[in-house]
Design an enzyme around this catalytic site. Structure first.
Site: not given
Length: 552
Positions: A275, A467, A529
């Site tokens: 991320s 994601d 994710h």
């Protein structure tokens, strides 16, 4: 106050003109003036040109802010957030098994190759201390046969205290590599990665640890770091609002840790994260590599579903939301057209941010682009971290499991066992998230550091293909667009099947891969994710093979 540009330019030119001298006659005086002007013209023009660029940037920033204020007024209701310091009780030095003083490390001098005295280890470490405690795993029921250390990195000059948790490899710790794991946010604890993704245990609905057979410490020792300050168990009387400010802390932590444990310093070392770690890792890696005299044996970095190059990645929100990423469309045609229409303006704002790297330009770029290209998806109630399902728990970033982790880490007995000094634990600190955004860090072009890293070590960009927020389409695109000596060959390299090779599922397709030189991109099937949470077997497979050097 408003000052006309013409007035400022004339004033600058006048100030730059040299003082007159007394000369023999009018002709000589005129010639001298011409010569002086000719000689000094470049000196005059250069600051004027720079000043004009500054004015242009200011005018552009004003236009951006006015546009954002008109379009999204609710997003400008923000004052800089100065979070109240976390309540904490510092444990006495006698609590800790070891305290490594940065000043002591800096006091060690050696004779260099040229015969001159030099520090054994580079860097400004005098203000740092590292506190270390051997943790009793049996009291927590987390990998009881594995050696663990917890503690704090203290920046005494700035009142910063970063918490870390180290797990030795289950396999062969004397030879297995060491990995630093970083979660993103910005402002989310890496202990969520520990207990939700790749650590030795997860936390179930009964708030009990459950053994994870696919933990990344199966064949590597792993350090989980709560950073920046005021995240997780970390705390400070100050705040951090940009990625660069945190880089020196990470260098200090690793340097002092490996100084205390030279047996780990001898092993290969890797940095991994996901991320917003797409911002962190290029900066932290560049900081480490900038020190020639270091005790950190850095061999590679891994970024999973990262945000690294916003200019390229934001272009792929519309395709991912509208059915072009391998999953059914989440948005209707009208919303997709709206995103298409907004893309050009978003990209022009990001380009201006890249050119200036000024918060005055980068902040409105972030606000505009997030509202135009992220918000339409968020309004559907679909999980931004996984296009396959709804957001099941908005208070915990769509995952009930994050709530379980927070409840577990808030238990007094857990905090006592690991030596935590704060009175409570939060998985994410949204004040930090806002501060990073409103200091312009969100859109800054940290991808520009990657070519310099590739010159020295391999880089893996991997992405779970379900994601949305840091989707695989955008990650693949920025890696192919990156300018570096192997750019053409990497961009032209085909995507090949990635298969399991070393267990009972040998031959199973788990994704796709392309690689050239030191650069590798992976698409992982069925991962959101957080790939290690969604696809634990596949994630451990590629992780072990990457550390083994298969693709570099």
């Amino acid at each position: 106050m408003r000052v006309l540009p013409a007035t400022l330019l004339v004033g600058a030119a006048t100030a730059a003109t040299p003082a007159q001298q007394v000369l023999g006659g009018l002709q000589d005086f005129g010639n001298a003036v011409q010569d002086a002007m000719h000689e000094n013209l470049p000196k005059i023009n250069k600051p004027l040109e720079a000043f004009q660029e500054q004015l242009k940037s200011l005018y552009e920033a004003r236009e951006f802010w006015e546009e954002v204020a008109n379009a999204f007024p609710q997003n400008l209701d923000h004052n800089p957030v100065f979070s109240l310091p976390k309540k904490h009780t510092r444990r006495p030095d006698s609590h800790w098994d070891h305290i490594v003083r940065g000043a002591d490390v800096q006091s060690v001098w050696v004779t260099g190759e040229n015969g001159e005295k030099e520090r054994e280890i580079e860097g400004k470490l005098e203000a740092y201390d590292l506190r270390i405690k051997k943790t009793d795993p049996s009291s927590l029921g987390i990998d009881p046969d594995v050696k663990q250390y917890t503690g704090y990195l203290d920046d005494n000059e700035n009142d910063k205290h970063l918490f870390y948790w180290f797990f030795e490899s289950r396999n062969d710790p004397k030879n297995d590599p060491v990995v630093l794991w970083l979660n993103g946010g910005p402002g989310c604890s890496s202990l969520t990665g520990l207990f939700m993704e790749l650590g030795p245990s997860s936390i179930d609905e009964n708030i009990k640890p459950v053994y994870n057979p696919y933990a990344w410490n199966s064949n590597a020792s792993v350090i989980f770091l709560d950073q920046p300050v005021n995240v997780g168990y970390s705390y400070s009387g100050s705040t951090v609002s940009d990625t660069v400010a945190a880089g020196k802390d990470v260098y200090a932590l690793l340097t002092l840790f490996f100084k205390q444990f030279p047996e780990y310093a001898e092993q290969d070392f890797h940095i991994a994260g996901e991320s917003y770690a797409g911002h962190y890792i290029p900066v932290f890696t560049s900081e480490i590599l900038s020190h020639q005299k270091r005790n950190i044996n850095l061999k590679s970095v891994l970024i999973g579903n990262g945000l690294t190059d916003g200019l390229t990645q934001y272009e792929y929100y519309r395709p991912m939301a509208c059915g072009e990423g391998g999953y059914p469309a989440v948005l209707d045609e009208s919303s997709c057209r709206s995103m298409d229409n907004a893309l050009g303006r978003c990209q022009s704002m990001i380009e201006s941010c890249y050119n200036s790297e000024s918060a005055w330009v980068c902040v409105p770029a972030s606000i505009y682009c997030n509202n135009a290209l992220l918000a339409p998806y968020q309004r559907t109630g679909q999980n931004v971290y996984d296009v396959r399902g709804k957001c099941e728990d908005e208070s915990n970033l769509c995952y009930k499991g994050m709530g379980y982790v927070s409840e577990y880490l808030n238990k007094p007995e857990v905090r006592a066992a690991v030596g935590a000094e704060v009175d409570g634990y939060d998985s994410c600190n949204f004040d930090i998230n806002r501060n990073f955004l409103f200091h312009g860090d969100w859109m800054k072009p940290y991808h520009r550091l990657v070519p310099g890293i590739l010159e020295q070590i391999p880089v893996l960009i991997y992405a779970g293909d379900a994601d949305f927020i840091c989707n695989w389409l955008g990650n693949k695109a920025w890696t192919e667009a990156l300018e570096w000596p192997g750019h053409k060959e990497f961009a032209a390299a085909p995507m090949e099947d990635l298969k399991i090779v070393d267990n009972e599922h040998t031959g199973k397709k788990i994704g796709q891969i392309k690689t050239h030189g030191n650069f590798t991109f992976m698409r992982l099937y069925g991962g959101g994710h957080m790939v290690p949470m969604d696809q634990p077997e596949a994630s451990l497979e590629f992780f072990n093979r990457w550390l083994g050097g298969e693709w570099f």
